[in-house]
Design a protein around this motif. Structure first.
Motif, PDB file in Angstrom:
ATOM      1  N   LYS A   1     -29.450 -60.114   7.977  1.00  0.00           N
ATOM      2  CA  LYS A   1     -29.370 -60.257   6.653  1.00  0.00           C
ATOM      3  C   LYS A   1     -28.027 -59.948   6.020  1.00  0.00           C
ATOM      4  CE  LYS A   1     -34.296 -59.163   6.238  1.00  0.00           C
ATOM      5  NZ  LYS A   1     -35.347 -58.422   5.585  1.00  0.00           N
ATOM      6  N   ALA A   2     -27.189 -59.133   6.786  1.00  0.00           N
ATOM      7  CA  ALA A   2     -25.824 -58.660   6.282  1.00  0.00           C
ATOM      8  C   ALA A   2     -24.904 -60.034   6.101  1.00  0.00           C
ATOM      9  CB  ALA A   2     -25.105 -57.597   6.909  1.00  0.00           C
TER      10      ALA A   2
ATOM     11  N   TYR B   1     -15.732 -57.046  11.159  1.00  0.00           N
ATOM     12  CA  TYR B   1     -14.743 -56.430   9.891  1.00  0.00           C
ATOM     13  C   TYR B   1     -13.637 -56.201  10.077  1.00  0.00           C
ATOM     14  CZ  TYR B   1     -19.690 -56.315   8.279  1.00  0.00           C
ATOM     15  OH  TYR B   1     -21.063 -56.725   7.823  1.00  0.00           O
TER      16      TYR B   1
ATOM     17  N   ARG C   1     -19.563 -54.099  14.517  1.00  0.00           N
ATOM     18  CA  ARG C   1     -19.018 -53.840  13.160  1.00  0.00           C
ATOM     19  C   ARG C   1     -17.466 -54.079  13.243  1.00  0.00           C
ATOM     20  NH1 ARG C   1     -20.918 -49.143  12.773  1.00  0.00           N
ATOM     21  NH2 ARG C   1     -22.783 -49.773  11.606  1.00  0.00           N
TER      22      ARG C   1
ATOM     23  N   PRO D   1     -20.731 -50.438   6.999  1.00  0.00           N
ATOM     24  CA  PRO D   1     -20.908 -51.821   6.786  1.00  0.00           C
ATOM     25  C   PRO D   1     -21.975 -52.452   7.762  1.00  0.00           C
ATOM     26  CG  PRO D   1     -18.264 -51.620   7.049  1.00  0.00           C
ATOM     27  CD  PRO D   1     -19.084 -49.934   7.267  1.00  0.00           C
TER      28      PRO D   1
ATOM     29  N   LEU E   1     -14.407 -60.153   7.918  1.00  0.00           N
ATOM     30  CA  LEU E   1     -15.508 -60.620   6.882  1.00  0.00           C
ATOM     31  C   LEU E   1     -15.515 -59.864   5.808  1.00  0.00           C
ATOM     32  CD1 LEU E   1     -17.982 -62.010   9.499  1.00  0.00           C
ATOM     33  CD2 LEU E   1     -16.317 -63.362   8.273  1.00  0.00           C
ATOM     34  N   PRO E   2     -15.819 -60.082   4.611  1.00  0.00           N
ATOM     35  CA  PRO E   2     -16.326 -59.413   3.250  1.00  0.00           C
ATOM     36  C   PRO E   2     -17.619 -58.473   3.761  1.00  0.00           C
ATOM     37  CG  PRO E   2     -16.717 -61.664   2.922  1.00  0.00           C
ATOM     38  CD  PRO E   2     -16.136 -61.639   4.460  1.00  0.00           C
ATOM     39  N   VAL E   3     -17.712 -57.292   3.414  1.00  0.00           N
ATOM     40  CA  VAL E   3     -18.769 -56.436   3.470  1.00  0.00           C
ATOM     41  C   VAL E   3     -19.787 -56.847   2.275  1.00  0.00           C
ATOM     42  CG1 VAL E   3     -19.710 -54.181   3.771  1.00  0.00           C
ATOM     43  CG2 VAL E   3     -17.394 -54.636   4.833  1.00  0.00           C
ATOM     44  N   ARG E   4     -21.000 -57.124   2.692  1.00  0.00           N
ATOM     45  CA  ARG E   4     -21.913 -57.616   1.650  1.00  0.00           C
ATOM     46  C   ARG E   4     -23.008 -56.514   1.641  1.00  0.00           C
ATOM     47  NH1 ARG E   4     -21.873 -64.337   2.011  1.00  0.00           N
ATOM     48  NH2 ARG E   4     -19.668 -64.429   1.589  1.00  0.00           N
ATOM     49  N   LYS E   5     -23.155 -55.683   2.734  1.00  0.00           N
ATOM     50  CA  LYS E   5     -24.280 -54.915   2.586  1.00  0.00           C
ATOM     51  C   LYS E   5     -23.859 -53.742   3.500  1.00  0.00           C
ATOM     52  CE  LYS E   5     -29.229 -54.750   3.673  1.00  0.00           C
ATOM     53  NZ  LYS E   5     -30.329 -55.541   4.293  1.00  0.00           N
ATOM     54  N   TRP E   6     -24.497 -52.532   3.188  1.00  0.00           N
ATOM     55  CA  TRP E   6     -24.030 -51.141   3.471  1.00  0.00           C
ATOM     56  C   TRP E   6     -25.434 -50.630   4.189  1.00  0.00           C
ATOM     57  CZ3 TRP E   6     -18.910 -49.687   3.686  1.00  0.00           C
ATOM     58  CH2 TRP E   6     -18.038 -50.708   3.002  1.00  0.00           C
TER      59      TRP E   6
END
Length: 205
Positions: free
Chosen positions: A204-205, A182, A178, A199, A187-192
């Motif tokens: 898949k994230a 990040y 992580r 993050p 990198l942009p956080v697309r999934k939590w």
């Protein structure tokens, strides 16, 4: 008993847990116990979690479970082992394999390795079927391909360590993965994550 076991093996609604399913299913099929239904392999999970560690059932069980030694006893008995000894030994193998499912699942999920385990299991099934019909995979080629992948993996890890300046970076550790994804790469956080709302670091994230 044999009829009940054969029916259980053939029941598509009962998941089967193995430790090295490709060997076990081949032996079972040879003796008239074909396996139908979902296959779960604890060995594949441990390979994904600790690719450079020893993967024997005894080693993995003592790492994850509070259990007494049982593998050495069978080796000590050798040809003196009775049917009762063999039944107890194999029952312990089966019990430890089943008990490993939960702790290994937790490790797989924590490290974001679910997709890796899924793909390894899927392709191992293909390899097992090929071998069953007389089309075994050429082992030297497989080992050579595996060695090339490891070289690429090591090179990628070395580059990641160079970028972040942390020589002991371990991307299998969720906290470090992580931080690298990040904080270092930004990198942009697309999934939590669902439980802690952090993050995500899974594939898949």
């Amino acid at each position: 008993l044999m009829a009940a076991l054969r029916a259980l093996c053939a029941d598509p609604n009962v998941p089967k847990i193995f430790f090295n399913f490709s060997f076990d299913t081949a032996v079972l099929a040879r003796f008239g116990f074909p396996i139908v239904g979902e296959i779960i392999d604890e060995l594949i999970k441990h390979h994904a979690i600790e690719p450079d560690s020893k993967h024997g059932l005894g080693t993995v069980a003592h790492t994850y479970l509070d259990t007494e030694p049982w593998k050495d006893i069978q080796e000590e008995l050798g040809p003196r082992a009775t049917i009762h000894d063999l039944c107890v030994y194999n029952a312990k193998d089966a019990l430890r394999t089943a008990q490993l499912d939960d702790p290994l699942n937790r490790d797989v999920q924590a490290r974001g390795l679910g997709r890796v385990v899924y793909e390894q299991t899927r392709w191992s099934k293909v390899a097992a079927r090929m071998e069953a019909v007389g089309l075994p995979i050429h082992r030297p080629t497989l080992l050579e391909y595996d060695a090339r992948l490891r070289v690429r993996e090591d090179a990628t890890l070395d580059e990641c360590r160079r970028v972040c300046g942390y020589a002991d970076l371990n991307l299998h550790r969720e906290v470090e993965a992580r931080w690298f994804l990040y904080d270092v790469l930004r990198l942009p956080v697309r999934k939590w994550t669902k439980k802690k709302n952090l993050p995500a670091t899974s594939g898949k994230a």
